[in-house]
Design a protein around this motif. Structure first.
Motif, mmCIF file in Angstrom:
data_model
loop_
_atom_site.group_PDB
_atom_site.id
_atom_site.type_symbol
_atom_site.label_atom_id
_atom_site.label_comp_id
_atom_site.label_asym_id
_atom_site.label_seq_id
_atom_site.Cartn_x
_atom_site.Cartn_y
_atom_site.Cartn_z
ATOM 1 N N PRO A 1 0.480 -1.309 0.100
ATOM 2 C CA PRO A 1 -0.428 0.093 -0.186
ATOM 3 C C PRO A 1 1.086 1.571 -0.083
ATOM 4 O O PRO A 1 0.134 2.264 -1.163
ATOM 5 N N LEU A 2 2.131 1.217 0.587
ATOM 6 C CA LEU A 2 2.664 2.364 0.699
ATOM 7 C C LEU A 2 3.321 2.617 0.071
ATOM 8 O O LEU A 2 4.029 3.843 -0.787
ATOM 9 N N GLN A 3 3.576 1.777 -1.778
ATOM 10 C CA GLN A 3 4.735 1.663 -2.483
ATOM 11 C C GLN A 3 3.554 2.258 -3.220
ATOM 12 O O GLN A 3 4.058 3.214 -4.412
ATOM 13 N N TRP A 4 2.109 1.302 -3.792
ATOM 14 C CA TRP A 4 1.511 2.297 -4.213
ATOM 15 C C TRP A 4 1.204 3.594 -4.341
ATOM 16 O O TRP A 4 1.413 4.700 -4.901
ATOM 17 N N LEU A 5 1.112 4.228 -3.031
ATOM 18 C CA LEU A 5 0.632 5.251 -2.613
ATOM 19 C C LEU A 5 2.256 6.228 -3.005
ATOM 20 O O LEU A 5 1.779 7.152 -3.731
ATOM 21 N N LEU A 6 3.418 5.961 -2.492
ATOM 22 C CA LEU A 6 4.354 6.686 -3.437
ATOM 23 C C LEU A 6 4.249 6.635 -5.130
ATOM 24 O O LEU A 6 4.379 7.907 -5.679
ATOM 25 N N HIS A 7 3.559 6.029 -5.655
ATOM 26 C CA HIS A 7 3.870 5.597 -6.844
ATOM 27 C C HIS A 7 2.874 7.460 -7.998
ATOM 28 O O HIS A 7 2.711 7.846 -8.156
ATOM 29 N N GLN A 8 1.562 6.740 -7.056
ATOM 30 C CA GLN A 8 0.750 7.888 -7.342
ATOM 31 C C GLN A 8 1.047 8.805 -6.798
ATOM 32 O O GLN A 8 0.814 10.138 -7.139
ATOM 33 N N ARG A 9 1.480 9.577 -5.439
ATOM 34 C CA ARG A 9 2.425 10.907 -5.071
ATOM 35 C C ARG A 9 3.516 11.522 -5.930
ATOM 36 O O ARG A 9 3.020 12.667 -6.847
ATOM 37 N N LEU A 10 3.859 10.149 -6.711
ATOM 38 C CA LEU A 10 5.020 10.609 -7.971
ATOM 39 C C LEU A 10 4.227 11.293 -8.659
ATOM 40 O O LEU A 10 4.427 11.939 -9.902
ATOM 41 N N GLY A 11 3.160 10.276 -9.529
ATOM 42 C CA GLY A 11 2.134 10.518 -10.722
ATOM 43 C C GLY A 11 1.575 12.089 -10.216
ATOM 44 O O GLY A 11 1.920 12.164 -11.262
ATOM 45 N N ARG A 12 1.277 12.337 -9.244
ATOM 46 C CA ARG A 12 0.786 13.010 -8.642
ATOM 47 C C ARG A 12 1.815 14.611 -8.821
ATOM 48 O O ARG A 12 0.682 15.834 -9.663
ATOM 49 N N ALA A 13 2.691 15.038 -8.809
ATOM 50 C CA ALA A 13 4.085 15.472 -9.135
ATOM 51 C C ALA A 13 4.358 16.018 -9.652
ATOM 52 O O ALA A 13 4.071 16.550 -10.612
ATOM 53 N N GLN A 14 4.755 15.390 -10.465
ATOM 54 C CA GLN A 14 5.039 14.978 -12.193
ATOM 55 C C GLN A 14 3.469 15.603 -13.507
ATOM 56 O O GLN A 14 4.414 16.535 -14.458
ATOM 57 N N GLU A 15 2.492 15.395 -12.919
ATOM 58 C CA GLU A 15 1.476 15.732 -13.569
ATOM 59 C C GLU A 15 1.316 17.680 -13.415
ATOM 60 O O GLU A 15 0.811 18.334 -13.383
ATOM 61 N N LEU A 16 1.335 18.194 -11.714
ATOM 62 C CA LEU A 16 1.945 19.543 -11.419
ATOM 63 C C LEU A 16 3.157 20.102 -12.039
ATOM 64 O O LEU A 16 2.977 21.500 -12.303
ATOM 65 N N LEU A 17 4.166 18.892 -12.044
ATOM 66 C CA LEU A 17 5.283 20.064 -12.808
ATOM 67 C C LEU A 17 4.877 20.182 -14.070
ATOM 68 O O LEU A 17 5.768 21.149 -14.804
ATOM 69 N N GLU A 18 4.396 18.959 -14.958
ATOM 70 C CA GLU A 18 3.979 19.227 -15.983
ATOM 71 C C GLU A 18 2.885 20.442 -15.958
ATOM 72 O O GLU A 18 3.317 21.018 -17.549
ATOM 73 N N ALA A 19 1.873 20.589 -16.125
ATOM 74 C CA ALA A 19 0.990 21.792 -16.033
ATOM 75 C C ALA A 19 0.501 22.703 -15.594
ATOM 76 O O ALA A 19 -0.039 23.552 -15.823
ATOM 77 N N THR A 20 1.419 23.558 -14.653
ATOM 78 C CA THR A 20 1.470 24.618 -13.843
ATOM 79 C C THR A 20 2.399 24.784 -13.827
ATOM 80 O O THR A 20 3.869 24.430 -13.461
ATOM 81 N N ASP A 21 2.964 25.861 -13.353
ATOM 82 C CA ASP A 21 4.473 26.816 -12.291
ATOM 83 C C ASP A 21 3.922 27.511 -11.077
ATOM 84 O O ASP A 21 4.536 28.369 -10.868
ATOM 85 N N LEU A 22 3.463 26.137 -10.127
ATOM 86 C CA LEU A 22 3.255 26.246 -9.432
ATOM 87 C C LEU A 22 5.067 25.990 -8.307
ATOM 88 O O LEU A 22 5.893 25.683 -9.018
ATOM 89 N N PRO A 23 5.733 26.611 -7.263
ATOM 90 C CA PRO A 23 6.700 26.642 -6.744
ATOM 91 C C PRO A 23 7.225 25.368 -6.476
ATOM 92 O O PRO A 23 5.635 24.650 -5.795
ATOM 93 N N LEU A 24 8.107 24.440 -6.162
ATOM 94 C CA LEU A 24 8.487 23.029 -5.621
ATOM 95 C C LEU A 24 8.046 23.053 -4.514
ATOM 96 O O LEU A 24 7.204 21.835 -4.298
ATOM 97 N N ASP A 25 7.697 23.421 -3.275
ATOM 98 C CA ASP A 25 6.812 23.372 -2.035
ATOM 99 C C ASP A 25 5.945 23.278 -2.587
ATOM 100 O O ASP A 25 5.461 22.451 -1.272
ATOM 101 N N GLN A 26 4.609 23.570 -3.235
ATOM 102 C CA GLN A 26 4.258 23.487 -3.355
ATOM 103 C C GLN A 26 3.421 22.341 -4.249
ATOM 104 O O GLN A 26 2.156 21.985 -3.797
ATOM 105 N N VAL A 27 3.612 21.896 -5.279
ATOM 106 C CA VAL A 27 3.813 20.747 -5.639
ATOM 107 C C VAL A 27 4.111 19.876 -4.503
ATOM 108 O O VAL A 27 3.260 18.761 -4.832
#
Length: 180
Positions: free
Chosen positions: A111-137
């Motif tokens: 479960p925690l590995q899956w959660l980390l994968h999903q969180r990284l996927g979300r971070a990648q989406e935010l990095l690709e689609a927004t200009d949010l500062p890294l701390d907000q990402v």
């Protein structure tokens, strides 16, 4: 150099460099989002910054009658919150041990590995689609800190968050809006 552009003349050498050039053309004509989607479909880096790190999405497993799909969907809506095995198990109305066994059977991950994968996927989406500062990402993706984001993203892709953002947004405008 992977490819050369001189006005209307573009050239590359080798199969991978040809793919890089094609993605460059798609990015130039249709934007980063379309080029990134095409790169993912080909299981190729959208822009190779010197290393062939792969950028692929991890699909969710198909639903079954006894699936943890509802718990995974619940967790995906709360990636920015602290989630534990106990909270996931409580949502699934099961023990932590049973949750771990079923999660591994369905996803191939704990479960925690899956959660980390999903969180990284979300971070990648935010990095690709927004200009949010890294701390907000980091915060919105549930990774909490910029250091944690940097460590996990670098381990997954071989790129720092800034380099990842640059690779996925080169030659295209970005929106400053946050994703849900």
């Amino acid at each position: 150099m992977l490819y050369v552009e001189d006005g209307n003349a573009l050239t590359s050498a080798g199969l991978s460099a040809g793919i890089d050039l094609c993605l460059h053309l798609v990015r130039t004509d249709h934007g980063a989002a379309v080029a990134n989607a095409a790169a993912r479909l080909m299981v190729a880096a959208p822009v190779r910054p010197g290393g062939p790190a792969q950028f692929i999405e991890t699909p969710l497993p198909p639903e079954t009658g006894t699936s943890l799909a509802a718990t995974r969907a619940w967790a995906l809506e709360r990636l920015h919150e602290p989630l534990t095995r106990a909270s996931l198990a409580a949502h699934a109305s099961t023990s932590v041990r049973t949750l771990a066994r079923r999660f591994h059977a369905e996803t191939g991950l704990s479960p925690l590995q899956w959660l980390l994968h999903q969180r990284l996927g979300r971070a990648q989406e935010l990095l690709e689609a927004t200009d949010l500062p890294l701390d907000q990402v980091a915060r919105l993706s549930g990774l909490a800190t910029t250091d944690s984001l940097r460590k996990h993203l670098s381990r997954r892709t071989g790129l720092t968050p800034s380099a990842y953002r640059a690779a996925f947004t080169r030659r295209a405008g970005r929106s400053g809006a946050a994703l849900p």
